[in-house]
Write an enzyme that holds these catalytic residues in place. Structure first.
Site, PDB file in Angstrom:
ATOM      1  N   HIS A  62      -5.988   4.217  -0.158  1.00 41.34           N
ATOM      2  CA  HIS A  62      -5.914   3.871   1.268  1.00 41.34           C
ATOM      3  C   HIS A  62      -5.905   5.090   2.192  1.00 41.34           C
ATOM      4  O   HIS A  62      -6.021   4.934   3.410  1.00 41.34           O
ATOM      5  CB  HIS A  62      -4.725   2.937   1.559  1.00 41.34           C
ATOM      6  CG  HIS A  62      -3.372   3.576   1.510  1.00 41.34           C
ATOM      7  ND1 HIS A  62      -2.708   3.827   0.338  1.00 41.34           N
ATOM      8  CD2 HIS A  62      -2.542   4.018   2.500  1.00 41.34           C
ATOM      9  CE1 HIS A  62      -1.541   4.383   0.599  1.00 41.34           C
ATOM     10  NE2 HIS A  62      -1.413   4.523   1.904  1.00 41.34           N
ATOM     11  N   HIS A  63      -5.789   6.310   1.641  1.00 43.97           N
ATOM     12  CA  HIS A  63      -5.918   7.501   2.497  1.00 43.97           C
ATOM     13  C   HIS A  63      -7.200   8.281   2.243  1.00 43.97           C
ATOM     14  O   HIS A  63      -7.355   9.407   2.737  1.00 43.97           O
ATOM     15  CB  HIS A  63      -4.701   8.411   2.343  1.00 43.97           C
ATOM     16  CG  HIS A  63      -3.478   7.863   3.012  1.00 43.97           C
ATOM     17  ND1 HIS A  63      -3.368   7.744   4.381  1.00 43.97           N
ATOM     18  CD2 HIS A  63      -2.322   7.369   2.507  1.00 43.97           C
ATOM     19  CE1 HIS A  63      -2.193   7.216   4.685  1.00 43.97           C
ATOM     20  NE2 HIS A  63      -1.537   6.975   3.558  1.00 43.97           N
ATOM     21  N   LYS A  89       5.959   5.497  -1.373  1.00 44.39           N
ATOM     22  CA  LYS A  89       6.903   6.270  -0.547  1.00 44.39           C
ATOM     23  C   LYS A  89       8.317   6.206  -1.127  1.00 44.39           C
ATOM     24  O   LYS A  89       9.190   6.971  -0.709  1.00 44.39           O
ATOM     25  CB  LYS A  89       6.894   5.774   0.906  1.00 44.39           C
ATOM     26  CG  LYS A  89       5.661   6.229   1.692  1.00 44.39           C
ATOM     27  CD  LYS A  89       5.709   5.753   3.136  1.00 44.39           C
ATOM     28  CE  LYS A  89       4.463   6.184   3.923  1.00 44.39           C
ATOM     29  NZ  LYS A  89       4.423   5.552   5.259  1.00 44.39           N
ATOM     30  N   ASP A 116      -4.247   0.128   8.378  1.00 43.04           N
ATOM     31  CA  ASP A 116      -3.044   0.962   8.357  1.00 43.04           C
ATOM     32  C   ASP A 116      -3.026   1.948   9.524  1.00 43.04           C
ATOM     33  O   ASP A 116      -2.018   2.083  10.228  1.00 43.04           O
ATOM     34  CB  ASP A 116      -3.008   1.714   7.016  1.00 43.04           C
ATOM     35  CG  ASP A 116      -1.739   2.532   6.840  1.00 43.04           C
ATOM     36  OD1 ASP A 116      -0.678   2.093   7.313  1.00 43.04           O
ATOM     37  OD2 ASP A 116      -1.809   3.606   6.205  1.00 43.04           O
ATOM     38  N   HIS A 122       0.809  -1.230   0.000  1.00 43.30           N
ATOM     39  CA  HIS A 122       0.000   0.000   0.000  1.00 43.30           C
ATOM     40  C   HIS A 122       0.844   1.283   0.000  1.00 43.30           C
ATOM     41  O   HIS A 122       0.449   2.280  -0.581  1.00 43.30           O
ATOM     42  CB  HIS A 122      -0.999   0.015   1.174  1.00 43.30           C
ATOM     43  CG  HIS A 122      -0.367   0.214   2.520  1.00 43.30           C
ATOM     44  ND1 HIS A 122       0.150  -0.815   3.255  1.00 43.30           N
ATOM     45  CD2 HIS A 122      -0.167   1.335   3.268  1.00 43.30           C
ATOM     46  CE1 HIS A 122       0.635  -0.352   4.388  1.00 43.30           C
ATOM     47  NE2 HIS A 122       0.459   0.954   4.426  1.00 43.30           N
ATOM     48  N   ASP A 123       2.003   1.256   0.652  1.00 36.94           N
ATOM     49  CA  ASP A 123       2.805   2.478   0.775  1.00 36.94           C
ATOM     50  C   ASP A 123       4.014   2.485  -0.146  1.00 36.94           C
ATOM     51  O   ASP A 123       4.954   3.264   0.075  1.00 36.94           O
ATOM     52  CB  ASP A 123       3.297   2.630   2.226  1.00 36.94           C
ATOM     53  CG  ASP A 123       2.349   3.459   3.071  1.00 36.94           C
ATOM     54  OD1 ASP A 123       1.530   4.204   2.499  1.00 36.94           O
ATOM     55  OD2 ASP A 123       2.436   3.352   4.310  1.00 36.94           O
ATOM     56  N   HIS A 155       2.410  10.172  -2.090  1.00 32.87           N
ATOM     57  CA  HIS A 155       2.797   8.751  -2.148  1.00 32.87           C
ATOM     58  C   HIS A 155       1.651   7.861  -2.622  1.00 32.87           C
ATOM     59  O   HIS A 155       1.883   6.809  -3.205  1.00 32.87           O
ATOM     60  CB  HIS A 155       3.369   8.263  -0.811  1.00 32.87           C
ATOM     61  CG  HIS A 155       2.336   7.904   0.215  1.00 32.87           C
ATOM     62  ND1 HIS A 155       1.720   8.826   1.017  1.00 32.87           N
ATOM     63  CD2 HIS A 155       1.796   6.705   0.569  1.00 32.87           C
ATOM     64  CE1 HIS A 155       0.873   8.223   1.831  1.00 32.87           C
ATOM     65  NE2 HIS A 155       0.885   6.929   1.570  1.00 32.87           N
TER      66      HIS A 155
HETATM   67  P1  C2E Z   1       1.913   6.042   8.431  1.00 39.51           P
HETATM   68  O1  C2E Z   1       2.921   6.298   9.499  1.00 39.51           O
HETATM   69  O2  C2E Z   1       1.851   4.643   7.896  1.00 39.51           O
HETATM   70  O3  C2E Z   1       0.506   6.442   8.971  1.00 39.51           O
HETATM   71  C1  C2E Z   1      -0.691   6.060   8.327  1.00 39.51           C
HETATM   72  C2  C2E Z   1      -1.860   6.872   8.817  1.00 39.51           C
HETATM   73  O4  C2E Z   1      -2.103   6.602  10.192  1.00 39.51           O
HETATM   74  C3  C2E Z   1      -1.688   8.377   8.725  1.00 39.51           C
HETATM   75  O5  C2E Z   1      -1.966   8.852   7.421  1.00 39.51           O
HETATM   76  C4  C2E Z   1      -2.751   8.837   9.716  1.00 39.51           C
HETATM   77  O6  C2E Z   1      -4.041   8.743   9.165  1.00 39.51           O
HETATM   78  C5  C2E Z   1      -2.639   7.789  10.810  1.00 39.51           C
HETATM   79  N1  C2E Z   1      -1.740   8.263  11.874  1.00 39.51           N
HETATM   80  C6  C2E Z   1      -0.460   7.914  12.074  1.00 39.51           C
HETATM   81  N2  C2E Z   1       0.040   8.533  13.166  1.00 39.51           N
HETATM   82  C7  C2E Z   1      -0.949   9.314  13.649  1.00 39.51           C
HETATM   83  C8  C2E Z   1      -1.053  10.199  14.774  1.00 39.51           C
HETATM   84  O7  C2E Z   1      -0.108  10.374  15.553  1.00 39.51           O
HETATM   85  N3  C2E Z   1      -2.241  10.824  14.969  1.00 39.51           N
HETATM   86  C9  C2E Z   1      -3.298  10.611  14.148  1.00 39.51           C
HETATM   87  N4  C2E Z   1      -4.451  11.255  14.386  1.00 39.51           N
HETATM   88  N5  C2E Z   1      -3.222   9.807  13.065  1.00 39.51           N
HETATM   89  C10 C2E Z   1      -2.080   9.150  12.829  1.00 39.51           C
HETATM   90  P2  C2E Z   1      -1.421  10.298   7.010  1.00 39.51           P
HETATM   91  O8  C2E Z   1      -1.654  11.271   8.078  1.00 39.51           O
HETATM   92  O9  C2E Z   1      -2.016  10.596   5.674  1.00 39.51           O
HETATM   93  O10 C2E Z   1       0.125  10.097   6.835  1.00 39.51           O
HETATM   94  C11 C2E Z   1       0.664   9.344   5.768  1.00 39.51           C
HETATM   95  C12 C2E Z   1       2.089   9.066   6.026  1.00 39.51           C
HETATM   96  O11 C2E Z   1       2.787  10.307   6.141  1.00 39.51           O
HETATM   97  C13 C2E Z   1       2.369   8.340   7.338  1.00 39.51           C
HETATM   98  O12 C2E Z   1       2.211   6.980   7.171  1.00 39.51           O
HETATM   99  C14 C2E Z   1       3.816   8.766   7.599  1.00 39.51           C
HETATM  100  O13 C2E Z   1       4.713   8.010   6.807  1.00 39.51           O
HETATM  101  C15 C2E Z   1       3.842  10.185   7.096  1.00 39.51           C
HETATM  102  N6  C2E Z   1       3.618  11.164   8.165  1.00 39.51           N
HETATM  103  C16 C2E Z   1       2.449  11.691   8.577  1.00 39.51           C
HETATM  104  N7  C2E Z   1       2.648  12.576   9.552  1.00 39.51           N
HETATM  105  C17 C2E Z   1       3.976  12.600   9.788  1.00 39.51           C
HETATM  106  C18 C2E Z   1       4.841  13.343  10.689  1.00 39.51           C
HETATM  107  O14 C2E Z   1       4.391  14.177  11.476  1.00 39.51           O
HETATM  108  N8  C2E Z   1       6.202  13.121  10.599  1.00 39.51           N
HETATM  109  C19 C2E Z   1       6.731  12.219   9.721  1.00 39.51           C
HETATM  110  N9  C2E Z   1       8.048  12.024   9.716  1.00 39.51           N
HETATM  111  N10 C2E Z   1       5.943  11.501   8.862  1.00 39.51           N
HETATM  112  C20 C2E Z   1       4.603  11.713   8.894  1.00 39.51           C
HETATM  113 FE    FE Z   2       0.031   5.544   3.099  1.00 39.62          FE
HETATM  114 FE    FE Z   3       0.912   3.216   5.787  1.00 38.36          FE
END
Ligand code: C2E
Ligand code: FE
Ligand code: FE
Ligand code: SIN
Ligand code: SIN
Length: 399
Positions: A307-308, A256, A336, A252-253, A281
């Protein structure tokens, strides 16, 4: 024994047909599932399991058990049991792996006292099951390497009572094990190639074993299985879809791969500008599968792309809403986010489990499809078993 064939010609035809079928399966778990189903059907066996050799241990890799399934049809937990047996003469499976020869036992509770192995009762005790007859077949490659063993348990007569396996069963199962082994080798390679792609995409730590994507994929197929049962999908459709869903969900990712390391590995919250780039991504991943040459490509495309998206239409990249979001995307979205919240990431700590569950419930009908949330909560014991099977640490527990 209604499904058994009358003569050996028919049996051979059947074996060749199964061989062809095995070669079309892509994912290792659905392959093991099919191998066990076919083997059990050929021998009218109540149960069976497959152990695969990894790091010089026989890892319990798949199980089927009709009797336990009847007692508790909703429970798929057993598949995610996590244990290994050393390759030595003390266990039946270990002995067969060492000898490289099949072993037919009529009653495991009445073993000849000259044999080096004994029957390990702990599985029966944990599962509330009684093993009696057993056939254990080594899985040997054409290069004479043992890659695992298959164990089938309790042959049944017409009334369903356990009886010994037949000598003829042993002969053609050894033949069948050859096709099964080459299909397993192929599927293992597919799995490895995919894990390598994912490592490239997420630029992971080389020590990382792909636990995250394995968990997201397993949660997804279990959610799908329940959904499909509620919606009366045909068994063959469910099976075929699960095969490709696991692989597509793992990918799915993969988009990236297009995101810079600086953003991907940033140990803090992303700026608006960075998050905007991060969000690409989904489409970047979809683009990789755009040819749609196979069902697997088509599903990988769909999942990477959707998936988002959110049930309320506030997701990305296309702001799809409700059932305009494909089922696969709705399922992987929940799998996810659950995994992202419950695990530690470079940019966040792991959340408390109760907070994760609360958030998921609150987001039902907003971020997530309410039906998918309901199914997810109803199989939460299976979800937990999956988490235990694929821990973040590189440590496995042995019993
Ligand atoms: P991921 O880490 O696989 O996270 C997938 C999804 O889980 C996120 O999609 C979000 O909907 C949810 N999620 C993850 N952590 C949190 C959280 O702390 N709080 C809440 N409310 N939801 C959370 P999203 O937001 O579209 O992010 C997609 C990807 O972008 C993430 O995949 C991650 O790789 C990156 N990302 C998002 N926010 C950050 C960040 O603040 N810092 C970094 N380094 N990467 C980020
Ligand atoms: Fe994703
Ligand atoms: Fe993911
Ligand atoms: C063994 O082969 O002894 C271990 C597996 C089992 O007890 O069913
Ligand atoms: C989000 O949930 O929208 C962004 C992820 C985060 O809060 O870190």
């Amino acid at each position: 024994m209604t499904t058994l064939l009358n003569n050996n010609d028919d049996k051979l035809t059947q074996l060749l047909k199964i061989n062809d079928e095995l070669n079309h399966i892509k994912d290792i778990d659905s392959l093991l599932d099919t191998i066990l189903s076919k083997t059990r059907r050929l021998t009218n066996a109540d149960a069976g399991s497959i152990f695969l050799l990894e790091n010089r241990m026989l890892n319990f890799s798949y199980v089927q058990n009709d009797t336990l399934k009847k007692k508790d049809p909703l429970n798929n937990k057993q598949i995610y049991s996590n244990f290994s047996i050393p390759v030595n003469e003390k266990s039946i499976a270990g002995y067969v792996a060492l000898q490289g020869k099949s072993l037919k036992i009529d009653d495991v509770h009445n073993l000849d006292n000259t044999v080096p192995y004994s029957f390990n009762k702990s599985f029966d005790e944990i599962a509330g099951y009684k093993t009696q007859s057993m056939m254990t077949i080594p899985l040997i490659t054409t290069r004479s390497q043992v890659i695992g063993v298959m164990q089938i348990i309790n042959a049944k007569d017409e009334a369903g009572n356990p009886i010994p396996f037949k000598q003829a069963d042993e002969n053609y199962l050894n033949f069948f094990a050859g096709s099964a082994t080459s299909a397993i080798e192929k599927a293992k390679m597919t799995r490895e190639i995919i894990l390598r792609m994912i490592k490239m995409a997420e630029l992971r730590d080389p020590k990382e074993t792909g636990s995250h994507v394995n968990r997201v994929a397993s949660y997804s197929i279990e959610i799908f299985q329940k959904w499909a049962e509620y919606h009366n999908l045909k068994y063959s459709e469910i099976k075929n879809y699960k095969d490709i869903l696991r692989i597509a969900a793992m990918l799915h990712d993969v988009g990236k791969v297009a995101i810079s390391d600086v953003i991907l590995k940033k140990p803090a919250k992303l700026s608006d500008e960075e998050f905007k780039i991060m969000k690409t991504h989904a489409y970047q991943g979809a683009k990789l599968f755009r040819g749609n040459v196979s069902e697997l490509d088509a599903l990988s495309y769909e999942i990477a792309y959707t998936h988002h998206e959110k049930w309320n239409g506030r997701g990305y990249p296309r702001k799809l809403k409700g059932e305009d979001i494909p089922l696969s995307g709705r399922i992987v979205a929940l799998a996810d986010v659950y995994d992202a919240l419950i695990s530690a990431r470079v940019y966040k700590k792991a959340w408390k489990e109760s907070d994760v569950i609360d958030t998921i419930k609150q987001e039902s009908g907003h971020h997530f499809d309410p039906e998918i949330v309901e199914i997810f909560l109803s199989i939460y014991d299976v979800i937990e078993a999956i988490r235990l099977k694929f821990p973040d640490l590189d440590i496995r527990t042995f019993i």
